[in-house]
Motif scaffolding. Structure first.
Motif, PDB file in Angstrom:
ATOM      1  N   GLU A  54       7.234 -47.027 -10.793  1.00 34.84           N
ATOM      2  CA  GLU A  54       7.275 -45.989 -11.827  1.00 34.84           C
ATOM      3  C   GLU A  54       8.370 -46.335 -12.834  1.00 34.84           C
ATOM      4  O   GLU A  54       9.336 -47.005 -12.512  1.00 34.84           O
ATOM      5  CB  GLU A  54       7.561 -44.621 -11.190  1.00 34.84           C
ATOM      6  N   HIS A  55       8.199 -45.840 -14.046  1.00 35.84           N
ATOM      7  CA  HIS A  55       9.197 -46.049 -15.096  1.00 35.84           C
ATOM      8  C   HIS A  55       9.698 -44.689 -15.554  1.00 35.84           C
ATOM      9  O   HIS A  55       8.904 -43.782 -15.810  1.00 35.84           O
ATOM     10  CB  HIS A  55       8.520 -46.799 -16.264  1.00 35.84           C
ATOM     11  N   ARG A  56      11.017 -44.537 -15.608  1.00 37.75           N
ATOM     12  CA  ARG A  56      11.614 -43.268 -16.071  1.00 37.75           C
ATOM     13  C   ARG A  56      12.803 -43.592 -16.953  1.00 37.75           C
ATOM     14  O   ARG A  56      13.815 -44.140 -16.494  1.00 37.75           O
ATOM     15  CB  ARG A  56      12.048 -42.435 -14.864  1.00 37.75           C
ATOM     16  N   GLY A  57      12.688 -43.273 -18.243  1.00 40.94           N
ATOM     17  CA  GLY A  57      13.774 -43.576 -19.172  1.00 40.94           C
ATOM     18  C   GLY A  57      14.045 -45.063 -19.223  1.00 40.94           C
ATOM     19  O   GLY A  57      13.165 -45.872 -19.484  1.00 40.94           O
ATOM     20  N   LYS A  58      15.273 -45.453 -18.922  1.00 43.91           N
ATOM     21  CA  LYS A  58      15.669 -46.856 -18.913  1.00 43.91           C
ATOM     22  C   LYS A  58      15.724 -47.414 -17.495  1.00 43.91           C
ATOM     23  O   LYS A  58      16.360 -48.434 -17.249  1.00 43.91           O
ATOM     24  CB  LYS A  58      17.034 -47.015 -19.587  1.00 43.91           C
ATOM     25  N   MET A  59      15.033 -46.736 -16.566  1.00 44.78           N
ATOM     26  CA  MET A  59      15.086 -47.127 -15.159  1.00 44.78           C
ATOM     27  C   MET A  59      13.700 -47.388 -14.595  1.00 44.78           C
ATOM     28  O   MET A  59      12.701 -46.887 -15.105  1.00 44.78           O
ATOM     29  CB  MET A  59      15.780 -46.039 -14.337  1.00 44.78           C
ATOM     30  N   LEU A  60      13.649 -48.174 -13.531  1.00 44.44           N
ATOM     31  CA  LEU A  60      12.432 -48.388 -12.757  1.00 44.44           C
ATOM     32  C   LEU A  60      12.614 -47.757 -11.383  1.00 44.44           C
ATOM     33  O   LEU A  60      13.709 -47.792 -10.815  1.00 44.44           O
ATOM     34  CB  LEU A  60      12.131 -49.877 -12.595  1.00 44.44           C
ATOM     35  N   ILE A  61      11.524 -47.213 -10.856  1.00 46.73           N
ATOM     36  CA  ILE A  61      11.569 -46.588  -9.538  1.00 46.73           C
ATOM     37  C   ILE A  61      10.484 -47.235  -8.680  1.00 46.73           C
ATOM     38  O   ILE A  61       9.296 -47.170  -9.009  1.00 46.73           O
ATOM     39  CB  ILE A  61      11.333 -45.077  -9.615  1.00 46.73           C
ATOM     40  N   PHE A  62      10.895 -47.870  -7.591  1.00 44.11           N
ATOM     41  CA  PHE A  62       9.970 -48.492  -6.661  1.00 44.11           C
ATOM     42  C   PHE A  62       9.691 -47.496  -5.534  1.00 44.11           C
ATOM     43  O   PHE A  62      10.597 -47.150  -4.769  1.00 44.11           O
ATOM     44  CB  PHE A  62      10.569 -49.781  -6.091  1.00 44.11           C
ATOM     45  N   HIS A  63       8.444 -47.030  -5.427  1.00 47.04           N
ATOM     46  CA  HIS A  63       8.063 -46.055  -4.414  1.00 47.04           C
ATOM     47  C   HIS A  63       7.671 -46.786  -3.132  1.00 47.04           C
ATOM     48  O   HIS A  63       6.760 -47.624  -3.139  1.00 47.04           O
ATOM     49  CB  HIS A  63       6.894 -45.212  -4.907  1.00 47.04           C
ATOM     50  N   LEU A  64       8.341 -46.464  -2.032  1.00 48.66           N
ATOM     51  CA  LEU A  64       8.089 -47.108  -0.753  1.00 48.66           C
ATOM     52  C   LEU A  64       7.164 -46.253   0.111  1.00 48.66           C
ATOM     53  O   LEU A  64       7.060 -45.040  -0.082  1.00 48.66           O
ATOM     54  CB  LEU A  64       9.411 -47.357  -0.026  1.00 48.66           C
ATOM     55  N   ASP A  65       6.520 -46.893   1.080  1.00 49.28           N
ATOM     56  CA  ASP A  65       5.528 -46.198   1.902  1.00 49.28           C
ATOM     57  C   ASP A  65       6.135 -45.199   2.876  1.00 49.28           C
ATOM     58  O   ASP A  65       5.398 -44.430   3.510  1.00 49.28           O
ATOM     59  CB  ASP A  65       4.640 -47.196   2.644  1.00 49.28           C
ATOM     60  N   ASN A  66       7.448 -45.194   3.026  1.00 49.34           N
ATOM     61  CA  ASN A  66       8.082 -44.206   3.898  1.00 49.34           C
ATOM     62  C   ASN A  66       8.631 -43.015   3.113  1.00 49.34           C
ATOM     63  O   ASN A  66       9.360 -42.181   3.645  1.00 49.34           O
ATOM     64  CB  ASN A  66       9.206 -44.849   4.722  1.00 49.34           C
ATOM     65  N   GLY A  67       8.284 -42.952   1.817  1.00 48.25           N
ATOM     66  CA  GLY A  67       8.717 -41.834   0.987  1.00 48.25           C
ATOM     67  C   GLY A  67      10.020 -42.064   0.248  1.00 48.25           C
ATOM     68  O   GLY A  67      10.372 -41.285  -0.638  1.00 48.25           O
TER      69      GLY A  67
END
Length: 275
Positions: A54-67
């Motif tokens: 996911e992309h939010r503002g100037k950051m990236l968010i990696f979503h893992l399968d454990n939440g």
């Protein structure tokens, strides 16, 4: 510092390479780049699957399968490189890698994180970390009226507010100047004198400039791989940013470079007005 187009561009490229892929290994050479002990960081990640990026503002968010989430902020000087195993055209730059995350087909290297970081967070912690961010430029709820409301009651100049992440997330120095140029208003214009029609131009200019920049890989020349010839392509298409002293590509007037609240600002004194 990477802005909205750069991070969305990275998100798209990373999604193709690591979404649905398990993490096979984790190496950390600079513990300050992460927020938990190295052994805990490795234990939490190895074996997990990256569901999506996911992309939010100037950051990236990696979503893992454990939440859980990996929150990446490159800040100044940070970059991401993906090295495909066995691909000669890929590879790491000759710089120290702070964190490496390995996948079945390649590894993701985080480099230059002296100011940046990659933090392992719970959902609740991630929400709290992002709570102060304003809406994304292309958020479907950010209508023209909502866009204007984001600036209501604020003091100071247009550029100062455009780069304020609590107002709109993801716009920084480069695109604030390019948006102002596209809208025909000077970036140092005071918010309280901007005319209604100018606000409408700003709203549409924000979308136009960011879409164009995304299509051309953003302005920062930090390719994801050695074979990546797209990233940084917008750098050659900036109309005012970093072009102080050069002729305006529209009217020929000399682009002005000034300092506004400790930030460089670029504009055309002929094409851009103070209203």
């Amino acid at each position: 510092m990477p802005e909205w187009p750069e991070m969305e561009h990275y998100r798209n490229m990373l999604a193709e390479r690591i979404s649905g892929q398990p993490i096979m290994k984790v190496q950390v050479t600079r513990p300050k780049s992460i927020n938990v002990p190295v052994d805990e960081f490795q234990k939490e990640l190895v074996g997990r699957v990256v569901w999506f990026v996911e992309h939010r503002g100037k950051m990236l968010i990696f979503h893992l399968d454990n939440g859980k989430r990996l929150l990446l902020h490159l800040m100044l000087g940070g970059l991401i490189r993906y090295e495909s195993y066995g691909a000669e055209e890929d590879g790491k730059p000759d710089r120290t890698v702070q964190v490496t995350i390995g996948f079945p087909q390649g590894e993701l290297n985080f480099i230059g994180l002296r100011l940046g970081y990659i933090h392992l967070l719970t959902v609740k912690e991630t929400v709290a970390r992002l709570a102060d961010l304003g809406p994304e430029p292309f958020d479907k709820w950010l209508t023209f009226e909502k866009f204007k409301e984001r600036f209501k009651g604020r003091r100071g100049s247009l550029k100062t507010s455009l780069v304020e992440q609590r107002v709109i997330a993801g716009i920084g120095n480069c695109y604030a100047d390019e948006i102002a140029f596209e809208a025909g208003v000077r970036p140092d214009t005071k918010l309280n004198v901007i005319e209604p029609e100018t606000w409408e131009r700003l709203y549409h200019s924000m979308h136009k400039v960011l879409r164009n920049a995304l299509a051309q890989g953003g302005y920062m020349e930090l390719p994801l791989t050695n074979a990546d010839t797209v990233t940084g392509g917008y750098n050659d298409h900036c109309l005012v940013y970093d072009r102080g002293g050069q002729p305006c590509l529209r009217c020929g007037e000399t682009i002005v470079q000034e300092v506004l609240n400790s930030r460089k600002v670029f504009y055309c004194p002929s094409c851009q007005k103070d209203r």
